[in-house]
Design a protein around this motif. Structure first.
Motif, PDB file in Angstrom:
ATOM      1  N   TYR A 383       0.888  -1.210   0.018  1.00  0.00           N
ATOM      2  CA  TYR A 383      -0.001   0.199  -0.175  1.00  0.00           C
ATOM      3  C   TYR A 383       0.731   1.221   0.091  1.00  0.00           C
ATOM      4  O   TYR A 383       0.485   2.176  -0.529  1.00  0.00           O
ATOM      5  CB  TYR A 383      -0.857   0.014   1.282  1.00  0.00           C
ATOM      6  N   THR A 384       2.165   1.216   0.625  1.00  0.00           N
ATOM      7  CA  THR A 384       2.939   2.303   0.512  1.00  0.00           C
ATOM      8  C   THR A 384       3.225   2.657  -0.988  1.00  0.00           C
ATOM      9  O   THR A 384       3.541   3.963  -1.280  1.00  0.00           O
ATOM     10  CB  THR A 384       4.023   1.928   1.437  1.00  0.00           C
ATOM     11  N   GLU A 385       3.767   1.869  -1.827  1.00  0.00           N
ATOM     12  CA  GLU A 385       4.024   1.720  -3.136  1.00  0.00           C
ATOM     13  C   GLU A 385       2.745   2.191  -3.819  1.00  0.00           C
ATOM     14  O   GLU A 385       2.752   3.212  -4.724  1.00  0.00           O
ATOM     15  CB  GLU A 385       4.437   0.453  -3.643  1.00  0.00           C
ATOM     16  N   ILE A 386       1.387   1.792  -3.549  1.00  0.00           N
ATOM     17  CA  ILE A 386       0.355   2.206  -4.193  1.00  0.00           C
ATOM     18  C   ILE A 386      -0.063   3.608  -3.994  1.00  0.00           C
ATOM     19  O   ILE A 386      -0.415   4.275  -4.840  1.00  0.00           O
ATOM     20  CB  ILE A 386      -0.938   1.204  -3.705  1.00  0.00           C
ATOM     21  N   LEU A 387       0.056   3.927  -2.675  1.00  0.00           N
ATOM     22  CA  LEU A 387      -0.196   5.523  -2.484  1.00  0.00           C
ATOM     23  C   LEU A 387       0.758   6.291  -2.970  1.00  0.00           C
ATOM     24  O   LEU A 387       0.448   7.651  -3.307  1.00  0.00           O
ATOM     25  CB  LEU A 387      -0.434   5.602  -0.778  1.00  0.00           C
ATOM     26  N   GLY A 388       2.022   5.922  -2.814  1.00  0.00           N
ATOM     27  CA  GLY A 388       2.908   6.777  -3.445  1.00  0.00           C
ATOM     28  C   GLY A 388       3.047   7.136  -5.143  1.00  0.00           C
ATOM     29  O   GLY A 388       3.696   8.052  -5.241  1.00  0.00           O
ATOM     30  N   ALA A 389       2.186   6.254  -5.792  1.00  0.00           N
ATOM     31  CA  ALA A 389       1.956   6.474  -7.094  1.00  0.00           C
ATOM     32  C   ALA A 389       0.873   7.247  -7.510  1.00  0.00           C
ATOM     33  O   ALA A 389       0.730   7.960  -8.643  1.00  0.00           O
ATOM     34  CB  ALA A 389       1.818   5.245  -7.797  1.00  0.00           C
ATOM     35  N   ARG A 390      -0.050   7.505  -6.421  1.00  0.00           N
ATOM     36  CA  ARG A 390      -1.276   8.405  -6.738  1.00  0.00           C
ATOM     37  C   ARG A 390      -0.651   9.871  -6.399  1.00  0.00           C
ATOM     38  O   ARG A 390      -0.322   9.973  -5.221  1.00  0.00           O
ATOM     39  CB  ARG A 390      -2.247   8.087  -5.448  1.00  0.00           C
TER      40      ARG A 390
END
Length: 540
Positions: A383-390
């Motif tokens: 989720y860190t990677e997912i949110l970091g891409a938003r």
């Protein structure tokens, strides 16, 4: 030279480490020091250290939160935790987050040297593996450079940077859609081919009639950021802006509604290419959410300097989550999100605030002994990677409203159903034991870390009464016993069962029993007398 950042809230610890490290022996230099997590985060992004000495227990943002944030920004960073014996449980939590090693306070020089020797060996091994992988993969030197943590001078020594770049000025430009695009909508190869075609068309007209070169690649990870490096004998600002404009046009032509770009400062003599790339990426993150299709230059004014993370709203959201009510949690998240998605907030601040909220949820679940990954279906790192891409408010909100909130509130709802009976029984016991004291649902809810409204509904569902009615019934029952079995005055009995206001007690008593306190006492006295008579008491 490899760079070291030292983070500890105790100055004497920082001074001791600085004095004990053999800087020249290990080829190290001090990138900086910080006394709290917030300053460390800003400094780490600016200095891009290779090694981080980190105290896990600090005021404000603690070491665990800092690690989670930096894992997305600096995935190759070697972290060495320093902690006291009393913080060993905290240190084990750090080890779970894959830190490189740890040292116990007070740090002994021989142990410090052993860890540094190990860390430098690890860095050398990584660099060698990356060089070999780049040579065997057939990738361009620029792609290989972006994927590795090696300093740009080492990259040039390894033969990855063209020799003619060394004597020129250079800049980096990072471009990205202003709204997050799903993987199905992303054609990296086609986008890069289109960008090269457009740049080749204008090559004769820019930077001194064609005396320049460029390289383009896509940064790793899910952020889908296109990076362009330009090398020329002399950087002309108008030409730089035109090149960035072409990058924006190509991104928009690939299906983005709008795209923005970040530009690094000019680097002389072709040095510091990696630094230029990071400057461009950070400049891009400074885009305000109210801006579209803009070009941002490194070193400009910081975005939204007055922004403050909404800690109070975070607490309300966590409380709503813990109540098990998805509706309440969604409402509180909407309020939280409105605070971090103002038009004057930057995309970087939006991402950081969302990550901090994510880690707060993980921490709350851990306190319950629950596994975040099992509950949510993905790990905190994922989720860190997912949110970091938003990089836009809507895409960030969807992660919470569509995935995290339903999963976590569902867990708490199931948990609360199991615990409801136990909590209600404990509340009833408290009423029986402390009915003569100032009991309140608000105070009891706070002791259970629960939402008062939710606790009230739970209590009524189990007992058929709301809390105040239940407490009143217990108090009136105790008052009846005292009226029957004692000679206390009426106002004394009122105080003994928790009512300081005798008039209010009288009103409640009559409402509950349909008679006054005096009538109840007389009726009971008459009944007692009748037990010794053959005829009833005619007055009652």
């Amino acid at each position: 030279m490899r760079r070291v950042l030292i983070v500890d809230d105790e100055k004497w610890v920082r001074r001791g480490l600085i004095q004990s490290i053999g800087w020249s022996e290990y080829g190290l230099e001090l990138a900086g020091e910080a006394e709290n997590g917030d300053d460390a985060y800003t400094l780490a992004l600016a200095e891009r250290p290779d090694v981080l000495f980190l105290d896990m227990r600090m005021p404000g943002m603690d070491g665990k939160q800092l690690l989670a944030l930096l894992s997305a920004e600096l995935p190759e960073l070697l972290v060495i935790v320093i902690s006291g014996y009393s913080d060993f449980e905290y240190t084990k939590e750090a080890i779970r987050h894959k830190v490189f090693d740890y040292l116990l306070k007070p740090v002994r020089k021989e142990e410090l040297n052993a860890v540094l020797h190990k860390a430098c060996g690890e860095l050398e091994q990584r660099e060698e593996q990356q060089r070999m992988a780049a040579q065997g993969s057939g990738r361009g030197w620029f792609e290989a450079l972006l994927d590795g943590p090696a300093a740009e001078e080492e990259a040039g020594a390894a033969g990855r940077m063209p020799p003619d770049w060394a004597g020129r000025e250079l800049i980096a430009c990072a471009g990205q859609s202003d709204t997050f695009t799903e993987p199905a909508d992303w054609d990296a190869a086609g986008l890069l081919a289109g960008l090269r075609e457009q740049l080749n068309r204008v090559r004769p007209f820019l930077f001194g009639n064609g005396g320049w070169d460029y390289e383009a690649a896509v940064l790793g990870g899910s952020a889908r950021t296109v990076v362009l490096a330009v090398s020329a004998r002399r950087m002309e600002r108008d030409d730089v802006l035109r090149v960035c404009g072409i990058l924006q046009q190509v991104l928009k032509g690939s299906g983005c509604p709008a795209a923005s770009a970040g530009i690094s400062q000019v680097k002389e003599q072709g040095g510091k290419l990696c630094e230029a790339v990071q400057e461009a990426v950070q400049a891009l993150k400074g885009r305000l959410l109210g801006q579209q299709a803009v070009i941002l230059e490194a070193g400009g004014s910081p975005a939204a300097p007055g922004f403050t993370y909404p800690s109070g709203q975070e607490r309300m959201f966590l409380l709503a989550l813990q109540s098990g009510s998805s509706t309440a949690a969604q409402q509180e998240y909407t309020e939280f999100h409105s605070r971090i998605s103002l038009e004057t907030v930057s995309a970087g601040q939006l991402q950081r605030s969302s990550l901090l909220l994510l880690y707060a949820v993980e921490k709350q679940l851990q306190a319950k002994g629950a596994d975040f990954t099992v509950i949510c279906g993905k790990s905190p790192a994922a989720y860190t990677e997912i949110l970091g891409a938003r990089n836009d408010a809507a895409s960030v909100a969807r992660i919470f409203t569509a995935e995290l909130i339903p999963a976590v509130s569902g867990f708490y709802n199931r948990l609360s159903e199991k615990q409801a009976g136990k909590v209600v029984e404990e509340m009833k016991q408290q009423v029986e034991a402390y009915y003569n004291q100032a009991l309140s649902l608000q105070g009891i809810a706070q002791s259970y870390y629960m939402n008062p409204d939710y606790l009230s509904r739970m209590f009524k569902k189990a007992t058929g009464k709301n809390f105040i009615d239940y407490l009143t019934d217990v108090r009136i029952g105790k008052a009846k016993e005292l009226l029957k079995l004692s000679n206390y005055k009426n106002y004394e009995i009122a105080q003994m069962v928790g009512y300081e206001d005798y008039r209010y007690f009288s009103q409640i008593f009559k409402k509950k029993l349909g008679m006054t306190i005096g009538e109840y006492r007389n009726a009971f006295t008459c009944q007692a007398d009748l037990q010794g008579r053959e005829e009833p008491c005619r007055n009652h």
